[in-house]
Design a protein around this motif. Sequence first.
Motif, PDB file in Angstrom:
ATOM      1  N   VAL A 156      32.513  22.459 -15.209  1.00  0.00           N
ATOM      2  CA  VAL A 156      33.731  23.186 -14.823  1.00  0.00           C
ATOM      3  C   VAL A 156      33.426  24.210 -13.731  1.00  0.00           C
ATOM      4  O   VAL A 156      34.124  24.282 -12.712  1.00  0.00           O
ATOM      5  CB  VAL A 156      34.362  23.887 -16.052  1.00  0.00           C
ATOM      6  CG1 VAL A 156      35.481  24.841 -15.615  1.00  0.00           C
ATOM      7  CG2 VAL A 156      34.921  22.856 -17.016  1.00  0.00           C
ATOM      8  N   MET A 157      32.388  25.007 -13.911  1.00  0.00           N
ATOM      9  CA  MET A 157      32.075  26.053 -12.935  1.00  0.00           C
ATOM     10  C   MET A 157      31.694  25.472 -11.581  1.00  0.00           C
ATOM     11  O   MET A 157      32.127  25.958 -10.532  1.00  0.00           O
ATOM     12  CB  MET A 157      30.942  26.937 -13.478  1.00  0.00           C
ATOM     13  CG  MET A 157      31.317  27.788 -14.688  1.00  0.00           C
ATOM     14  SD  MET A 157      32.620  28.996 -14.338  1.00  0.00           S
ATOM     15  CE  MET A 157      34.039  28.192 -15.073  1.00  0.00           C
ATOM     16  N   VAL A 158      30.875  24.427 -11.592  1.00  0.00           N
ATOM     17  CA  VAL A 158      30.449  23.813 -10.334  1.00  0.00           C
ATOM     18  C   VAL A 158      31.634  23.150  -9.629  1.00  0.00           C
ATOM     19  O   VAL A 158      31.766  23.248  -8.394  1.00  0.00           O
ATOM     20  CB  VAL A 158      29.318  22.794 -10.593  1.00  0.00           C
ATOM     21  CG1 VAL A 158      29.044  21.955  -9.348  1.00  0.00           C
ATOM     22  CG2 VAL A 158      28.050  23.521 -11.035  1.00  0.00           C
ATOM     23  N   ALA A 159      32.491  22.490 -10.393  1.00  0.00           N
ATOM     24  CA  ALA A 159      33.671  21.852  -9.792  1.00  0.00           C
ATOM     25  C   ALA A 159      34.594  22.891  -9.164  1.00  0.00           C
ATOM     26  O   ALA A 159      35.074  22.718  -8.035  1.00  0.00           O
ATOM     27  CB  ALA A 159      34.419  21.046 -10.855  1.00  0.00           C
ATOM     28  N   ILE A 160      34.846  23.982  -9.877  1.00  0.00           N
ATOM     29  CA  ILE A 160      35.688  25.058  -9.331  1.00  0.00           C
ATOM     30  C   ILE A 160      35.060  25.611  -8.057  1.00  0.00           C
ATOM     31  O   ILE A 160      35.754  25.867  -7.065  1.00  0.00           O
ATOM     32  CB  ILE A 160      35.894  26.163 -10.384  1.00  0.00           C
ATOM     33  CG1 ILE A 160      36.841  25.678 -11.487  1.00  0.00           C
ATOM     34  CG2 ILE A 160      36.437  27.440  -9.745  1.00  0.00           C
ATOM     35  CD1 ILE A 160      36.983  26.638 -12.652  1.00  0.00           C
TER      36      ILE A 160
END
Length: 449
Positions: A156-160
């Motif tokens: 989630v963090m990397v995608a955001i």
Amino acid sequence: METNLWEWEPLEKSPPIEECDDDYEVFDEMQPWDRSAVEISISDSTFHRWLHDIPSSGDEIVSRDGVANGKATTCSRQFKKLLLFSGNDYLGLSSHPTIAKALAKAALEHGMGPRGSALICGYTNYHRLLESSLADLKKKEDCLLCPTGFAANMAVMVAIGSIASLLAAGDKPLNYEKIAIFSDALNHASIIDGIRLAERTKSVEPFIYKHCDMSHLKALLSSCTMKKKVVVTDSLFSMDGDFAPMVELVKLRKKYGFLLVLDDAHGTFVCGKSGGGVAEEFNCERDVDICIGTLSKAAGCHGGFIACSKRWKQFIQSRGRSFIFSTSAPIPIAAAAHDVLKSKYDLAAAVIVAKKETWRRRAIWNRVQDFHALTGIRISSPIISLIVGSEEKALLASRHLLESGFHVTAIRPPTVPSNSCRLRVTLTAVHTTDDIKKLTNCTLSLHQP
């Protein structure tokens, strides 16, 4: 046509999964096998290693009845019985026969299943149906399974973090084009590492707000000039046992329009009437944009998941590296959480058991009340943090409890800051009031001269 992932709009929840009560067993009270989730026997040699803070090799832990690998132990070794107050099996589902049967059935029929990432060959009907049941539980449009909860937060963090690079006018995003990520100071390591990884792309700007301090968060939000903002927080903090201030977060979300990401690892199945988690408990499920959870705690299984909209799922699938490049969960693991039976009904074994056996949620919160009544310590969840200070004091306290038959871990740096070492006590639905009395008596004796 441009799709705005940031624009929040009401989502239709997934169609409910039909259930057939005759195809699986649920119980309305504790059964004898439930106790195996909290009662273990270890060899004398392992016990003495633990007393000296030496990790066990792991090959000498057996069940509470001295049974290893399905056979009664006949050797002359002496065994020490322990009561666990250190795990995350909050509902005691790891020993539930319905879940075990689902796993065994799938293993016999399919082995471990196709070994590959979900985007290549590792995604099956078992995985799809589990995702559907979890989306329904979290009142979200869709869900994405991940190998672990750690991998889910990282994805989630990397995608955001990749959004700014995709939308930037030039080769690299300018400061105002970056994503502002606001993270609670005590968030889980997987969130912290995910933000650090995203930060290396120079497309996000992290802001750390004081633990559960909404005044500090508001000040940071109001002074931030970046248009795209994300607030990420644990729902129930794993080391302190307190809840994120959900009501205040929702108010700030409405005012500042940020994306709210919630890590509900310790709240899923434990909180809320149907086990939907902390957002259900505070009646704000629709205000949480992305909800991360795990099946390795209260569900008694393994794996992580991301409940979100279909658009976010598709985006994380294409940008969440810890999802893309990880082998998907083996079919028996998925089946333990979601049992695909031969009838026309598709049943989520762990999800259905956790929702149906409501006595487990009542029991765990009764144990929370028991602990408060017996100690006078004000606690808000099954996670109890008893701060003792130095590392030496924490180890001595843990050793004292171990000698008295209780497994309670001393938590030390780097997990917690220096001089805030603690005993982390976790209560479960399969502990009894008598268990709590014995533990509290032993704990209170630590303070006696």
